[in-house]
Design a protein around this motif. Structure first.
Motif, PDB file in Angstrom:
ATOM      1  N   ASP A  65       6.497   3.127   9.933  1.00 30.03           N
ATOM      2  CA  ASP A  65       5.431   3.260   8.941  1.00 30.03           C
ATOM      3  C   ASP A  65       4.399   4.300   9.385  1.00 30.03           C
ATOM      4  N   PHE A  96      -1.913  -5.891   8.241  1.00 31.80           N
ATOM      5  CA  PHE A  96      -3.230  -5.493   7.764  1.00 31.80           C
ATOM      6  C   PHE A  96      -4.226  -6.429   8.438  1.00 31.80           C
ATOM      7  N   ALA A 123       2.761   8.437   7.810  1.00 30.96           N
ATOM      8  CA  ALA A 123       1.401   8.977   7.780  1.00 30.96           C
ATOM      9  C   ALA A 123       1.267  10.213   8.645  1.00 30.96           C
ATOM     10  N   LEU A 140      -5.478   6.346  10.859  1.00 28.74           N
ATOM     11  CA  LEU A 140      -4.737   6.560   9.628  1.00 28.74           C
ATOM     12  C   LEU A 140      -5.652   7.314   8.670  1.00 28.74           C
ATOM     13  N   GLY A 156       0.836  -1.194   0.000  1.00 33.02           N
ATOM     14  CA  GLY A 156       0.000   0.000   0.000  1.00 33.02           C
ATOM     15  C   GLY A 156       0.869   1.241   0.000  1.00 33.02           C
ATOM     16  N   ARG A 157       0.215   2.384   0.123  1.00 32.73           N
ATOM     17  CA  ARG A 157       0.926   3.659   0.207  1.00 32.73           C
ATOM     18  C   ARG A 157       0.313   4.492   1.324  1.00 32.73           C
ATOM     19  N   ILE A 158       1.187   5.036   2.125  1.00 35.14           N
ATOM     20  CA  ILE A 158       0.784   5.976   3.167  1.00 35.14           C
ATOM     21  C   ILE A 158       1.467   7.285   2.841  1.00 35.14           C
ATOM     22  N   LEU A 173       0.616  -0.813  12.811  1.00 35.52           N
ATOM     23  CA  LEU A 173       1.733  -0.195  12.103  1.00 35.52           C
ATOM     24  C   LEU A 173       2.987  -0.174  12.961  1.00 35.52           C
ATOM     25  N   THR A 210       4.342   1.189   1.544  1.00 36.05           N
ATOM     26  CA  THR A 210       4.288   0.537   2.857  1.00 36.05           C
ATOM     27  C   THR A 210       3.849  -0.900   2.651  1.00 36.05           C
ATOM     28  N   LEU A 255      -5.114   5.024   3.510  1.00 38.55           N
ATOM     29  CA  LEU A 255      -4.234   3.953   3.062  1.00 38.55           C
ATOM     30  C   LEU A 255      -4.628   3.650   1.627  1.00 38.55           C
ATOM     31  N   GLU A 256      -3.694   3.835   0.708  1.00 38.05           N
ATOM     32  CA  GLU A 256      -3.952   3.583  -0.706  1.00 38.05           C
ATOM     33  C   GLU A 256      -3.486   2.174  -1.056  1.00 38.05           C
TER      34      GLU A 256
END
Length: 171
Positions: A89, A148, A93, A120, A65-67, A85, A72, A123-124
């Motif tokens: 990580d 996750f 964010a 958060l 994913g991406r933060i 997290l 990430t 989260l992408e």
């Protein structure tokens, strides 16, 4: 003495069979390394409808994913009730818990550890964005990779797991 030889050969056969069968994917193709395919997203009407994650060689599902736009990696963990997290990580964010924020006890494989609750913002996962996701932050030395957990999985309509794939359905 002859029984020991029979037991040794039988044990070797079971081990070879076990590792040999692990080399086959769900479609019956032989892949001794079982290198996972990259994360795949199926689109419908311009929006993600399925996220398909292939199992790593060790059987774990890793989610990239991406933060805040930074990559990430998280291990999908149905034993974790909440997205967890690592401190490093969480910093991506903009989450920086103070020492006094670490007040909630969590049971981990390594024993009890205190975590800091947080939210958060986003989260992408490829084209999909999970917003306002409840997380807990653990010190980096207590967690080798971010997790996750179930509250993240529950953001999906449903999920399907086979030996080689985890499919997360968005609708």
């Amino acid at each position: 003495m002859q029984n020991n030889g029979f037991i040794a050969v039988g044990t070797l056969a079971v081990v070879v069979l076990f590792f040999g069968l692990r080399g086959f994917d769900d479609d019956g193709r032989y892949n001794p390394l079982r290198e996972p395919e990259p994360l795949r997203v199926e689109m419908m009407d311009g929006a993600p409808s399925e996220i398909i994650i292939s199992a790593r060689r060790d059987g774990h599902f890793m989610l990239d994913g991406r933060i805040n736009g930074r990559p990430t990696r998280m291990m999908v963990d149905t034993g974790a009730s909440i997205v967890t997290l690592r401190e490093s990580d969480a910093r991506k964010a903009g989450i920086q818990p103070s020492e006094r924020d670490y007040r909630i006890p969590f049971q981990t494989a390594n024993g009890e550890v205190l975590g800091a609750p947080a939210t958060l913002p986003a989260l992408e996962i490829d084209e999909l964005i999970l917003r306002d996701l409840a997380v807990v932050v653990l010190p980096d030395d207590k967690l080798s990779t971010s997790l996750f957990g179930v509250n993240g999985l529950n953001r999906f309509e449903r999920r399907e797991t086979t030996r080689d794939k985890l499919i997360l359905y968005t609708n």
